[in-house]
Design a protein around this motif. Structure first.
Motif, short mmCIF file in Angstrom:
data_model
loop_
_atom_site.label_atom_id
_atom_site.label_comp_id
_atom_site.label_asym_id
_atom_site.label_seq_id
_atom_site.Cartn_x
_atom_site.Cartn_y
_atom_site.Cartn_z
N ASN A 103 0.83 -1.21 0.00
CA ASN A 103 0.00 0.00 0.00
C ASN A 103 0.87 1.26 0.00
O ASN A 103 0.55 2.24 -0.68
CB ASN A 103 -0.92 0.00 1.22
CG ASN A 103 -2.05 -1.00 1.11
OD1 ASN A 103 -2.41 -1.42 0.00
ND2 ASN A 103 -2.60 -1.42 2.23
N VAL A 149 2.35 1.82 -3.52
CA VAL A 149 1.45 2.52 -4.44
C VAL A 149 1.57 4.02 -4.24
O VAL A 149 1.65 4.80 -5.20
CB VAL A 149 0.00 2.05 -4.23
CG1 VAL A 149 -0.97 2.93 -5.02
CG2 VAL A 149 -0.16 0.60 -4.65
N GLN A 182 2.91 6.63 -7.07
CA GLN A 182 1.99 7.65 -7.55
C GLN A 182 2.51 9.06 -7.32
O GLN A 182 2.10 9.99 -8.00
CB GLN A 182 0.62 7.47 -6.89
CG GLN A 182 -0.15 6.25 -7.38
CD GLN A 182 -1.50 6.10 -6.72
OE1 GLN A 182 -1.72 6.62 -5.62
NE2 GLN A 182 -2.41 5.40 -7.37
N PHE A 216 4.38 -7.13 -5.40
CA PHE A 216 3.44 -6.09 -5.83
C PHE A 216 2.39 -6.67 -6.78
O PHE A 216 1.19 -6.44 -6.62
CB PHE A 216 4.22 -4.97 -6.53
CG PHE A 216 3.40 -3.74 -6.80
CD1 PHE A 216 3.47 -2.65 -5.95
CD2 PHE A 216 2.58 -3.65 -7.92
CE1 PHE A 216 2.72 -1.49 -6.20
CE2 PHE A 216 1.83 -2.52 -8.19
CZ PHE A 216 1.91 -1.43 -7.32
N PHE A 248 -1.70 -6.78 -6.24
CA PHE A 248 -2.51 -5.85 -7.03
C PHE A 248 -2.84 -6.35 -8.43
O PHE A 248 -3.65 -5.75 -9.13
CB PHE A 248 -1.81 -4.49 -7.13
CG PHE A 248 -1.65 -3.80 -5.80
CD1 PHE A 248 -2.76 -3.40 -5.07
CD2 PHE A 248 -0.39 -3.57 -5.28
CE1 PHE A 248 -2.61 -2.76 -3.85
CE2 PHE A 248 -0.23 -2.94 -4.06
CZ PHE A 248 -1.35 -2.54 -3.34
N PRO A 264 4.61 -3.20 -10.90
CA PRO A 264 4.77 -1.80 -10.50
C PRO A 264 5.14 -0.86 -11.65
O PRO A 264 4.75 0.31 -11.65
CB PRO A 264 5.86 -1.84 -9.43
CG PRO A 264 6.55 -3.14 -9.62
CD PRO A 264 5.53 -4.06 -10.15
N MET A 266 2.19 0.66 -13.23
CA MET A 266 1.63 1.79 -12.50
C MET A 266 2.39 3.06 -12.85
O MET A 266 1.79 4.14 -12.96
CB MET A 266 1.68 1.52 -10.99
CG MET A 266 1.12 2.66 -10.17
SD MET A 266 0.68 2.15 -8.49
CE MET A 266 -0.73 1.10 -8.82
#
Length: 323
Positions: free
Chosen positions: A275, A278, A282, A307, A311, A315, A318
């Motif tokens: 978490n 992320v 971001q 990761f 999810f 990653p 993302m």
């Protein structure tokens, strides 16, 4: 839900009416939102006068056998010092939650003290007596429902259970939301009440523990270990490090988490790390390798694999979405 005589039931669902009673006007725990109530032409006789204040609702539903879990009634009550109810059982399951004050509960022949955070469940065939302490009084929430057998079994919140909520403030908030939905004139209020009840049962399954000295001691150790992980998850890397930091055996730590959280302590540690990962990705200032290092992963590949396991995406995907 207080002392009743032979002529009335505390939740006489055969009345077939929605009703709410407020005494004094708009009385609720401090900070509770005040929803727009549905109109009630008269006060129903199944709400006892042995409360000094209350906010309660009854959904006008067709009674009968249900497969889908359905809320029929709920509310909050400030019990008077002489509050007492004795019954040989009740037609449907009821979950009650003590938010303030003290009292006593005799359920299926065993007596329990009631204090803030106590949760108890009764239903068909379960004799019970609920009393408020004459000095401190008692405030409590309740919800009655039909068709919840599968949910109750899955969450292990069964009739006859007496539990202690480890996060009573969160449970109180769910009940307040339930009352808000029940008193509203929203077209989907029945569905909203059902969702709130399902969330309540899941919340209790996650954070409530059986009452009793041994269970309470184990719960306190679990809470201490969980808090340690939440405060040090950035630097600890393994189950052994967590156990050493909490001064408990690794096997015992796993048993605690399996009992109270239904996942391993390492899974909980990994979820916290991911978490945070992320958030780091971001923010746009770190590469995958930098995020991995900050979260205690020496190998970016292991970080990426963890990761994706949680999810479902790698990653670097993302990072591409961020761009």
């Amino acid at each position: 839900m207080a002392r009743i005589d032979q002529r009335m039931s505390i939740l006489d669902l055969k009345m077939g009416r929605f009703a709410t009673r407020i005494s004094p006007q708009n009385a609720m725990p401090k900070g509770t939102p005040n929803p727009r109530p549905r109109p009630s032409p008269s006060e129903p006789n199944y709400f006892s006068a042995q409360v000094s204040a209350a906010r309660r609702f009854y959904l006008d539903l067709q009674s009968g056998a249900r497969r889908r879990i359905t809320v029929t009634s709920g509310g909050w009550e400030c019990c008077r010092p002489d509050y007492e109810i004795r019954r040989s059982g009740f037609s449907w399951p009821i979950v009650e939650f003590v938010s303030r004050g003290e009292g006593s509960l005799t359920l299926a022949g065993k007596t329990w003290p009631l204090r803030p955070g106590t949760v108890f469940v009764y239903g068909p065939g379960l004799p019970h007596c609920i009393q408020a302490d004459p000095v401190s009084g008692m405030e409590k929430y309740f919800v009655a429902f039909e068709g919840g057998g599968e949910w109750m079994a899955e969450c292990q919140i069964l009739p006859g259970s007496v539990l202690q909520a480890m996060h009573p403030g969160q449970v109180r908030q769910v009940f307040d939301d339930l009352i808000t939905h029940g008193l509203s004139d929203h077209a989907n209020r029945e569905r909203m009440c059902r969702i709130a009840l399902q969330y309540l049962l899941m919340k209790l399954a996650d954070s409530a523990v059986p009452c009793g000295a041994a269970a309470t001691a184990a719960a306190e150790t679990y809470q201490r270990c969980r808090q340690y992980i939440e405060e040090h998850y950035l630097r600890v890397r393994s189950l052994e490090e967590v156990a050493a930091g909490c001064h408990v055996d690794s096997a015992y730590l796993c048993r605690l988490f399996k009992r109270f959280r239904r996942q391993s302590p390492f899974q909980y540690l990994q979820n916290l790390k991911m978490n945070r990962a992320v958030e780091l990705l971001q923010e746009g200032e770190r590469s995958v390798k930098q995020a991995a290092q900050e979260l205690g992963f020496s190998d970016p590949y292991n970080f990426s694999r963890a990761f994706k396991r949680i999810f479902g995406i790698a990653p670097h995907h993302m990072l591409q979405r961020r761009g």
